[in-house]
Design a protein around this motif. Structure first.
Motif, PDB file in Angstrom:
ATOM      1  N   TRP A  63       0.834  -1.202   0.000  1.00 35.27           N
ATOM      2  CA  TRP A  63       0.000   0.000   0.000  1.00 35.27           C
ATOM      3  C   TRP A  63       0.874   1.259   0.000  1.00 35.27           C
ATOM      4  O   TRP A  63       0.692   2.160  -0.821  1.00 35.27           O
ATOM      5  N   VAL A  64       1.837   1.301   0.910  1.00 31.45           N
ATOM      6  CA  VAL A  64       2.700   2.478   1.036  1.00 31.45           C
ATOM      7  C   VAL A  64       3.549   2.683  -0.215  1.00 31.45           C
ATOM      8  O   VAL A  64       3.633   3.789  -0.764  1.00 31.45           O
ATOM      9  N   VAL A  65       4.172   1.611  -0.683  1.00 30.77           N
ATOM     10  CA  VAL A  65       5.035   1.716  -1.861  1.00 30.77           C
ATOM     11  C   VAL A  65       4.216   2.000  -3.114  1.00 30.77           C
ATOM     12  O   VAL A  65       4.590   2.844  -3.944  1.00 30.77           O
ATOM     13  N   GLY A  66       3.081   1.316  -3.261  1.00 27.39           N
ATOM     14  CA  GLY A  66       2.253   1.515  -4.447  1.00 27.39           C
ATOM     15  C   GLY A  66       1.695   2.917  -4.548  1.00 27.39           C
ATOM     16  O   GLY A  66       1.776   3.563  -5.610  1.00 27.39           O
ATOM     17  N   ALA A  67       1.161   3.420  -3.440  1.00 25.42           N
ATOM     18  CA  ALA A  67       0.551   4.751  -3.458  1.00 25.42           C
ATOM     19  C   ALA A  67       1.595   5.851  -3.350  1.00 25.42           C
ATOM     20  O   ALA A  67       1.517   6.865  -4.057  1.00 25.42           O
ATOM     21  N   GLY A  68       2.571   5.680  -2.459  1.00 21.50           N
ATOM     22  CA  GLY A  68       3.526   6.746  -2.199  1.00 21.50           C
ATOM     23  C   GLY A  68       4.654   6.846  -3.193  1.00 21.50           C
ATOM     24  O   GLY A  68       5.034   7.943  -3.614  1.00 21.50           O
ATOM     25  N   LEU A  69       5.193   5.708  -3.623  1.00 21.78           N
ATOM     26  CA  LEU A  69       6.354   5.724  -4.504  1.00 21.78           C
ATOM     27  C   LEU A  69       5.983   5.667  -5.979  1.00 21.78           C
ATOM     28  O   LEU A  69       6.588   6.345  -6.814  1.00 21.78           O
ATOM     29  N   PHE A  70       4.969   4.860  -6.308  1.00 22.27           N
ATOM     30  CA  PHE A  70       4.608   4.689  -7.713  1.00 22.27           C
ATOM     31  C   PHE A  70       3.310   5.392  -8.104  1.00 22.27           C
ATOM     32  O   PHE A  70       2.904   5.342  -9.255  1.00 22.27           O
ATOM     33  N   GLY A  71       2.648   6.008  -7.155  1.00 21.36           N
ATOM     34  CA  GLY A  71       1.458   6.788  -7.466  1.00 21.36           C
ATOM     35  C   GLY A  71       0.259   5.995  -7.925  1.00 21.36           C
ATOM     36  O   GLY A  71      -0.593   6.516  -8.658  1.00 21.36           O
ATOM     37  N   LEU A  72       0.151   4.728  -7.506  1.00 17.40           N
ATOM     38  CA  LEU A  72      -1.001   3.914  -7.906  1.00 17.40           C
ATOM     39  C   LEU A  72      -2.254   4.383  -7.179  1.00 17.40           C
ATOM     40  O   LEU A  72      -2.207   4.752  -6.006  1.00 17.40           O
ATOM     41  N   ARG A  73      -3.369   4.346  -7.869  1.00 16.22           N
ATOM     42  CA  ARG A  73      -4.645   4.741  -7.296  1.00 16.22           C
ATOM     43  C   ARG A  73      -5.737   3.783  -7.755  1.00 16.22           C
ATOM     44  O   ARG A  73      -5.557   3.053  -8.727  1.00 16.22           O
ATOM     45  N   GLY A  74      -6.868   3.831  -7.103  1.00 13.98           N
ATOM     46  CA  GLY A  74      -8.041   3.081  -7.547  1.00 13.98           C
ATOM     47  C   GLY A  74      -7.812   1.588  -7.644  1.00 13.98           C
ATOM     48  O   GLY A  74      -7.232   0.965  -6.755  1.00 13.98           O
ATOM     49  N   GLU A  75      -8.250   1.003  -8.780  1.00 20.81           N
ATOM     50  CA  GLU A  75      -8.191  -0.440  -8.947  1.00 20.81           C
ATOM     51  C   GLU A  75      -6.759  -0.976  -9.011  1.00 20.81           C
ATOM     52  O   GLU A  75      -6.492  -2.099  -8.592  1.00 20.81           O
ATOM     53  N   ALA A  76      -5.825  -0.165  -9.529  1.00 23.10           N
ATOM     54  CA  ALA A  76      -4.432  -0.607  -9.593  1.00 23.10           C
ATOM     55  C   ALA A  76      -3.859  -0.796  -8.191  1.00 23.10           C
ATOM     56  O   ALA A  76      -3.171  -1.784  -7.907  1.00 23.10           O
ATOM     57  N   LEU A  77      -4.158   0.142  -7.303  1.00 23.55           N
ATOM     58  CA  LEU A  77      -3.695   0.035  -5.926  1.00 23.55           C
ATOM     59  C   LEU A  77      -4.401  -1.102  -5.203  1.00 23.55           C
ATOM     60  O   LEU A  77      -3.781  -1.861  -4.451  1.00 23.55           O
ATOM     61  N   LEU A  78      -5.698  -1.229  -5.429  1.00 19.56           N
ATOM     62  CA  LEU A  78      -6.464  -2.317  -4.819  1.00 19.56           C
ATOM     63  C   LEU A  78      -5.870  -3.668  -5.194  1.00 19.56           C
ATOM     64  O   LEU A  78      -5.727  -4.552  -4.342  1.00 19.56           O
TER      65      LEU A  78
END
Length: 308
Positions: A241-256
């Protein structure tokens, strides 16, 4: 939520059948051993080959794979440090413990959850490729080299993955996928049929192993057991969650997708590895069981927080 419950119901049912088989003694005293050998040496290599032979290798370079690899390395790394430096475990036990702390059940549980929760079964492809191309050959090489016996030569060390049926199946499948060719039906279908035995054999063997065993957490390794289960079900998805959202900027279904996949419990085939090599069998069984139980509320929470 339906996907989470469906996936766990399927697995729990087959494991329960295995438990009944063990309790009734239908397969005799060697039933679990035979199923484990069948899965390790025949069925699972065939499954890995057919699965990877048709995979899209472009997912290796995807952002989601980088997130998954980071979360996997973080969870495994913490266990390696604790078990290796503080508990003084040998390499084989550390390897099994690290796998139980980071190796997700992407096949028999990940696929149905990906279908019902994420809406796309192909979203588990990155973690499947990572685990079968990188993690599994490395881990099995360590376990092979750790077997007692005569000193191992340099040549034998270098060629260890090439003699392991799991690694051979994975690498052969990747080679076919990289070639861009499609295997003819008369060659592929028998392998598919054999590969279809893998998941039931693994789950039944796991269920048989539960008969007569103590409740998880009763042994001397309960501290390491709880650590591995928490790393797998809590720490790994948090890192994703932290790496996906914070480092790679993933949102929505990609982050889920990356968080749900990271929150999957430890795979049952890890018990097959432990049984085959005779290393940390009880630890593997209890860690898989505990992480499976803990992952249910975690997956439901993640799905609720991130939109499904």
């Amino acid at each position: 939520m339906q996907g989470v419950l469906t996936g766990f119901t399927v697995i729990a049912t087959v494991i329960a059948v295995g438990y009944v088989i063990g309790r009734r003694g239908y397969l005799g005293q060697d039933g679990r051993t035979v199923l484990t050998r069948l899965a390790f040496n025949v069925a699972t290599p065939a499954l890995l080959f057919t699965m990877l032979a048709g995979a899209d290798l472009s997912v290796v370079l995807s952002t989601r794979l980088l997130v998954t690899a980071t979360a996997t390395a973080a969870a495994a790394g913490v266990f390696v440090v604790v078990a290796g430096l503080f508990l003084r475990w040998d390499a084989g036990r550390v390897t099994i413990g690290a796998l139980c702390s980071s190796y997700v059940n992407a096949g028999n549980l990940g696929i149905p959850i990906a279908v019902y929760v994420l809406g796309d079964a192909s979203l588990v492809a990155p973690v499947l490729l990572l685990q079968q191309i990188v993690v599994t050959p490395l881990a099995l090489t360590v376990l092979d080299l750790g077997r007692p016996g005569e000193p191992v030569s340099v040549l034998r060390r270098l060629t260890t993955p090439l003699r392991n049926p799991m690694a051979i199946g994975s690498l052969a499948g990747v080679a076919v996928a990289a070639s861009g060719r499609t295997l003819p039906g008369p060659l592929l279908e028998p392998l598919v049929l054999i590969g279809n035995m893998s998941v039931p054999a693994v789950l039944l063997a796991f269920g048989i192993s539960l008969y007569g065993g103590e409740r998880p957490g009763r042994g001397e390794d309960r501290g390491a057991l709880y650590l591995s289960a928490l790393l797998k079900t809590v720490a790994q998805p948090v890192v994703a969650w932290v790496v996906g959202a914070g480092l790679f900027g993933l949102r929505g279904e990609a982050l889920l997708a990356v968080v749900v996949i990271a929150a999957l419990p430890a795979a049952q085939n890890l018990f097959t590895y432990a049984s085959h090599y005779g290393v940390a069998e009880r630890f593997a069984r209890e860690s898989i069981l505990l992480s499976t139980l803990l992952s249910v509320p975690v997956l439901i929470t993640v799905a609720a927080l991130l939109g499904r």
